[in-house]
Design a protein around this motif. Structure first.
Motif, PDB file in Angstrom:
ATOM      1  N   PHE A   1       0.837  -1.199   0.000  1.00  0.00           N
ATOM      2  CA  PHE A   1       0.000   0.000   0.000  1.00  0.00           C
ATOM      3  C   PHE A   1       0.873   1.249   0.000  1.00  0.00           C
ATOM      4  N   MET A   2       0.586   2.164  -0.914  1.00  0.00           N
ATOM      5  CA  MET A   2       1.312   3.429  -0.987  1.00  0.00           C
ATOM      6  C   MET A   2       0.329   4.567  -0.740  1.00  0.00           C
ATOM      7  N   PRO A   3       0.532   5.335   0.326  1.00  0.00           N
ATOM      8  CA  PRO A   3      -0.387   6.445   0.612  1.00  0.00           C
ATOM      9  C   PRO A   3      -0.415   7.447  -0.546  1.00  0.00           C
TER      10      PRO A   3
END
Length: 53
Positions: free
Chosen positions: A2-4
């Protein structure tokens, strides 16, 4: 992984801050507060823009 989405978070926060500053500017004797917030918003914008290069 997951990449913000920092761009979206930045956009939401800065838009809300800009709206709040605009409202503050309509209230008498809030020039110092709105000025400080506006300076911080512009500084954050400069940092964000310069990191994208």
């Amino acid at each position: 992984m997951f990449m913000p989405n920092y761009e979206k978070m930045y956009s939401i926060l800065c838009s809300a801050a800009d709206d709040a500053i605009t409202l503050l500017e309509e209230i008498p004797n809030t020039e110092v507060v709105s000025g400080k917030l506006n300076e911080a918003l512009l500084a954050a914008e400069d940092i964000y823009i310069n990191c994208e290069e």
